[in-house]
Design an enzyme around this catalytic site. Sequence first.
Site, PDB file in Angstrom:
ATOM      1  N   ASP A   1      -2.825  10.023   3.830  1.00  0.00           N
ATOM      2  CA  ASP A   1      -4.239   9.648   3.879  1.00  0.00           C
ATOM      3  C   ASP A   1      -4.971  10.566   4.857  1.00  0.00           C
ATOM      4  O   ASP A   1      -4.961  10.350   6.062  1.00  0.00           O
ATOM      5  CB  ASP A   1      -4.366   8.177   4.328  1.00  0.00           C
ATOM      6  CG  ASP A   1      -5.832   7.763   4.530  1.00  0.00           C
ATOM      7  OD1 ASP A   1      -6.723   8.464   4.002  1.00  0.00           O
ATOM      8  OD2 ASP A   1      -6.051   6.727   5.192  1.00  0.00           O
TER       9      ASP A   1
ATOM     10  N   ARG B   1      -7.748  -0.327   0.284  1.00  0.00           N
ATOM     11  CA  ARG B   1      -8.188  -1.529  -0.440  1.00  0.00           C
ATOM     12  C   ARG B   1      -8.496  -1.221  -1.896  1.00  0.00           C
ATOM     13  O   ARG B   1      -8.366  -2.068  -2.769  1.00  0.00           O
ATOM     14  CB  ARG B   1      -9.387  -2.169   0.288  1.00  0.00           C
ATOM     15  CG  ARG B   1     -10.612  -1.311   0.366  1.00  0.00           C
ATOM     16  CD  ARG B   1     -11.577  -1.766   1.464  1.00  0.00           C
ATOM     17  NE  ARG B   1     -11.154  -1.296   2.788  1.00  0.00           N
ATOM     18  CZ  ARG B   1     -11.757  -1.590   3.926  1.00  0.00           C
ATOM     19  NH1 ARG B   1     -12.826  -2.358   3.925  1.00  0.00           N
ATOM     20  NH2 ARG B   1     -11.303  -1.127   5.082  1.00  0.00           N
TER      21      ARG B   1
ATOM     22  N   ASP C   1     -12.523   6.982   3.428  1.00  0.00           N
ATOM     23  CA  ASP C   1     -11.329   6.690   4.235  1.00  0.00           C
ATOM     24  C   ASP C   1     -10.927   5.215   4.147  1.00  0.00           C
ATOM     25  O   ASP C   1      -9.876   4.822   4.628  1.00  0.00           O
ATOM     26  CB  ASP C   1     -11.585   7.099   5.693  1.00  0.00           C
ATOM     27  CG  ASP C   1     -10.295   7.246   6.492  1.00  0.00           C
ATOM     28  OD1 ASP C   1      -9.215   7.272   5.856  1.00  0.00           O
ATOM     29  OD2 ASP C   1     -10.368   7.350   7.731  1.00  0.00           O
TER      30      ASP C   1
ATOM     31  N   ASP D   1       1.253   6.072   5.794  1.00  0.00           N
ATOM     32  CA  ASP D   1       0.293   5.174   5.145  1.00  0.00           C
ATOM     33  C   ASP D   1       0.879   4.509   3.890  1.00  0.00           C
ATOM     34  O   ASP D   1       0.162   3.841   3.149  1.00  0.00           O
ATOM     35  CB  ASP D   1      -1.006   5.922   4.824  1.00  0.00           C
ATOM     36  CG  ASP D   1      -2.230   5.013   4.900  1.00  0.00           C
ATOM     37  OD1 ASP D   1      -2.125   3.923   5.482  1.00  0.00           O
ATOM     38  OD2 ASP D   1      -3.277   5.402   4.354  1.00  0.00           O
TER      39      ASP D   1
ATOM     40  N   GLU E   1      -9.735   3.708   1.696  1.00  0.00           N
ATOM     41  CA  GLU E   1      -9.162   3.905   0.352  1.00  0.00           C
ATOM     42  C   GLU E   1      -8.081   2.897  -0.004  1.00  0.00           C
ATOM     43  O   GLU E   1      -7.864   2.608  -1.179  1.00  0.00           O
ATOM     44  CB  GLU E   1      -8.592   5.329   0.251  1.00  0.00           C
ATOM     45  CG  GLU E   1      -7.169   5.532   0.786  1.00  0.00           C
ATOM     46  CD  GLU E   1      -6.994   5.227   2.275  1.00  0.00           C
ATOM     47  OE1 GLU E   1      -7.989   5.333   3.016  1.00  0.00           O
ATOM     48  OE2 GLU E   1      -5.881   4.873   2.691  1.00  0.00           O
TER      49      GLU E   1
ATOM     50  N   LYS F   1       0.854  -1.194   0.000  1.00  0.00           N
ATOM     51  CA  LYS F   1       0.000   0.000   0.000  1.00  0.00           C
ATOM     52  C   LYS F   1       0.891   1.247   0.000  1.00  0.00           C
ATOM     53  O   LYS F   1       1.783   1.384   0.841  1.00  0.00           O
ATOM     54  CB  LYS F   1      -0.917   0.005   1.233  1.00  0.00           C
ATOM     55  CG  LYS F   1      -1.761   1.287   1.367  1.00  0.00           C
ATOM     56  CD  LYS F   1      -2.788   1.209   2.496  1.00  0.00           C
ATOM     57  CE  LYS F   1      -3.455   2.562   2.743  1.00  0.00           C
ATOM     58  NZ  LYS F   1      -4.432   2.542   3.846  1.00  0.00           N
TER      59      LYS F   1
ATOM     60  N   LYS G   1     -10.488  12.416   8.422  1.00  0.00           N
ATOM     61  CA  LYS G   1     -10.001  11.956   9.725  1.00  0.00           C
ATOM     62  C   LYS G   1      -9.999  13.117  10.718  1.00  0.00           C
ATOM     63  O   LYS G   1     -10.043  14.278  10.325  1.00  0.00           O
ATOM     64  CB  LYS G   1      -8.571  11.412   9.585  1.00  0.00           C
ATOM     65  CG  LYS G   1      -8.478  10.102   8.839  1.00  0.00           C
ATOM     66  CD  LYS G   1      -7.050   9.596   8.818  1.00  0.00           C
ATOM     67  CE  LYS G   1      -6.925   8.294   8.048  1.00  0.00           C
ATOM     68  NZ  LYS G   1      -7.685   7.171   8.627  1.00  0.00           N
TER      69      LYS G   1
HETATM   70  N1  BES Z   1      -4.697   4.230   6.707  1.00  0.00           N
HETATM   71  C1  BES Z   1      -5.864   3.920   7.445  1.00  0.00           C
HETATM   72  C2  BES Z   1      -5.652   2.845   8.488  1.00  0.00           C
HETATM   73  C3  BES Z   1      -4.752   3.200   9.631  1.00  0.00           C
HETATM   74  C4  BES Z   1      -5.298   3.642  10.825  1.00  0.00           C
HETATM   75  C5  BES Z   1      -3.386   3.035   9.560  1.00  0.00           C
HETATM   76  C6  BES Z   1      -4.488   3.932  11.906  1.00  0.00           C
HETATM   77  C7  BES Z   1      -2.573   3.336  10.631  1.00  0.00           C
HETATM   78  C8  BES Z   1      -3.127   3.786  11.800  1.00  0.00           C
HETATM   79  C9  BES Z   1      -6.946   3.413   6.498  1.00  0.00           C
HETATM   80  O1  BES Z   1      -6.923   3.962   5.243  1.00  0.00           O
HETATM   81  C10 BES Z   1      -8.252   3.776   7.116  1.00  0.00           C
HETATM   82  O2  BES Z   1      -8.515   4.921   7.247  1.00  0.00           O
HETATM   83  N2  BES Z   1      -9.042   2.766   7.461  1.00  0.00           N
HETATM   84  C11 BES Z   1     -10.314   2.984   8.053  1.00  0.00           C
HETATM   85  C12 BES Z   1     -11.272   2.000   7.413  1.00  0.00           C
HETATM   86  C13 BES Z   1     -12.716   2.246   7.768  1.00  0.00           C
HETATM   87  C14 BES Z   1     -13.176   3.560   7.236  1.00  0.00           C
HETATM   88  C15 BES Z   1     -13.524   1.108   7.180  1.00  0.00           C
HETATM   89  C16 BES Z   1     -10.221   2.781   9.553  1.00  0.00           C
HETATM   90  O3  BES Z   1      -9.465   1.906   9.975  1.00  0.00           O
HETATM   91  O4  BES Z   1     -10.849   3.525  10.275  1.00  0.00           O
HETATM   92 ZN    ZN Z   2      -5.118   4.624   4.542  1.00  0.00          ZN
HETATM   93 MN    MN Z   3      -7.995   5.776   5.144  1.00  0.00          MN
END
Ligand code: BES
Ligand code: ZN
Ligand code: MN
Length: 499
Positions: free
Chosen positions: A270, A351, A347, A288, A349, A265, A277
């Site tokens: 992000d 995947r 968010d 990220d 994103e 990734k 966020k």
């Molecule tokens: N990059 C984040 C995941 C992340 C969170 C990495 C904390 C490192 C530390 C990812 O893109 C994300 O935002 N995931 C969301 C998914 C949800 C919206 C289904 C999440 O984990 O809140």
């Molecule tokens: Zn992310």
């Molecule tokens: Mn995200």
Amino acid sequence: MKMNIKVENLKNVQSHNNSKGIFLFESYMELQQGFPCDKLNNILSCLSESKEFTGKKGDLYTLTNIEDGSIQKTILVGLGEKAKCKVDNVRNNTSKLIKEVIKQKIKTLDLHVKSMDCCCNYEKVKAITESIIMTTYNFDKYKSDKKEVLLEEVRIIFHEDQDLAKLNEAVEEGRLLAEGNLISRELVNEPANILTPEALSKKVQQLGLDHGFQVEVYNKEEIKNFGMESFLSVGKGSSNEPKLIVMRYMGDTNNKENILGLVGKGLTFDAGGYCLKTAGSMWTMKSDMGGAGAVIGAMSTIARKGLKKNIVAVVAACENLISGDAYRPGDIINTMNGKTIEIINTDAEGRLTLVDAVTYIIRKENVTKVVDIATLTGAVGGAIGSAATGVVTNDDEFYSLLEEASLHCDERVWRFPTFDEYKEKIKTGNADLVNSTGPVGAGAITAGLFIGEFVEDKPWLHLDIAATAFTSQTPNREYFSKGATGVGSRLLYEIAKRY
Ligand code: BES
Ligand code: ZN
Ligand code: MN
């Protein structure tokens, strides 16, 4: 400056009295005697009797004396109970020692070691070398006040005669692993204003030239021609254009159809897009691209070591921001594979970029197995914390190989279940798939299974490093520093080696 590390047999090195300033050896709880030096053995007996130093795990003890007018230091480090000592323990406690050595501004170090029951000397020397080099790292390139590391030479001295050629090979492998890890850490720590997708692609091109792997970078137009609408949608809100970065290393030309595919990734930042966020930890989202860092570090180690394997790695690099061009919740988009996706949450994103990268690596690079690695979900930390990387897989044998690889670098993994009810959750919307299931739990699993929808029956491992790649607190390994851990780079190398 490159740290000079080599292995010696005790009988070939100058006597302790003439050593260059310091010697240092390890000790177990039952203080080991039998060092071929009366002075050391005496010291050990005294310490053992007075209980001043008992060899408890992680304990440090420094003895200073003057030999022929120069200061000589002996640092003891405890390894705990001998029966419980593992190679991870050696890595962590070597790091404790090296920090002490750096603090004491020591330039040359003789590291006296004995054979261990828990691992062979090759593994031990490799672990010591990895630890020494990883411990010297600090992300301080933007600070005026930098930590000084004076240490420049380490001799690892065995007390029983060893095959030096073999053990110096272990030093080399340990060095390449550590340097791969540091490549990852440096990329992940680099802020997003400096490390844009384009800057990342340029760094990879340079690493390819330096270390011996081929790099091809595709621009937005070319990405569009591949049909990667899903990947492109994520990057639409940023004026920094996306890049598809492909790395190829063919070390086994007699076996051309057998290729391991690595997908990392590569969100250089992000912000969450319109599902923005919150401010508190948003700055950490410069990390990220931890998955990208891992595959790039691993490719460097693989190529420098000259593994007889074929490996292709892909990073779909872009930035998830807000603008009039950004994608929205509710949008329905296409993928290179042809499956459609309804955007529930902008968010989620990662995947979206990964599935197109996975389709690309299967269809255009013809890989036989796929590993994807990603800072994918906050949910993985909720499930297992930062003690291990969460794994989703469709192949028991491939998972066994991963477990074996994991043991050799102490980057822990933990396998999640993949029940059908999780698979149903990602198929509930107005398109073939939804990119988020909302707050129904098991978010790390449904995210992994989403990617699994695109692996076309290839044996596949999905590694979620969201909770292990970056830490703003004290890291859980001595040789990690605050910020990026570089997790994944050593693990992927160990996978490739066994593949
Ligand atoms: N990059 C984040 C995941 C992340 C969170 C990495 C904390 C490192 C530390 C990812 O893109 C994300 O935002 N995931 C969301 C998914 C949800 C919206 C289904 C999440 O984990 O809140
Ligand atoms: Zn992310
Ligand atoms: Mn995200």
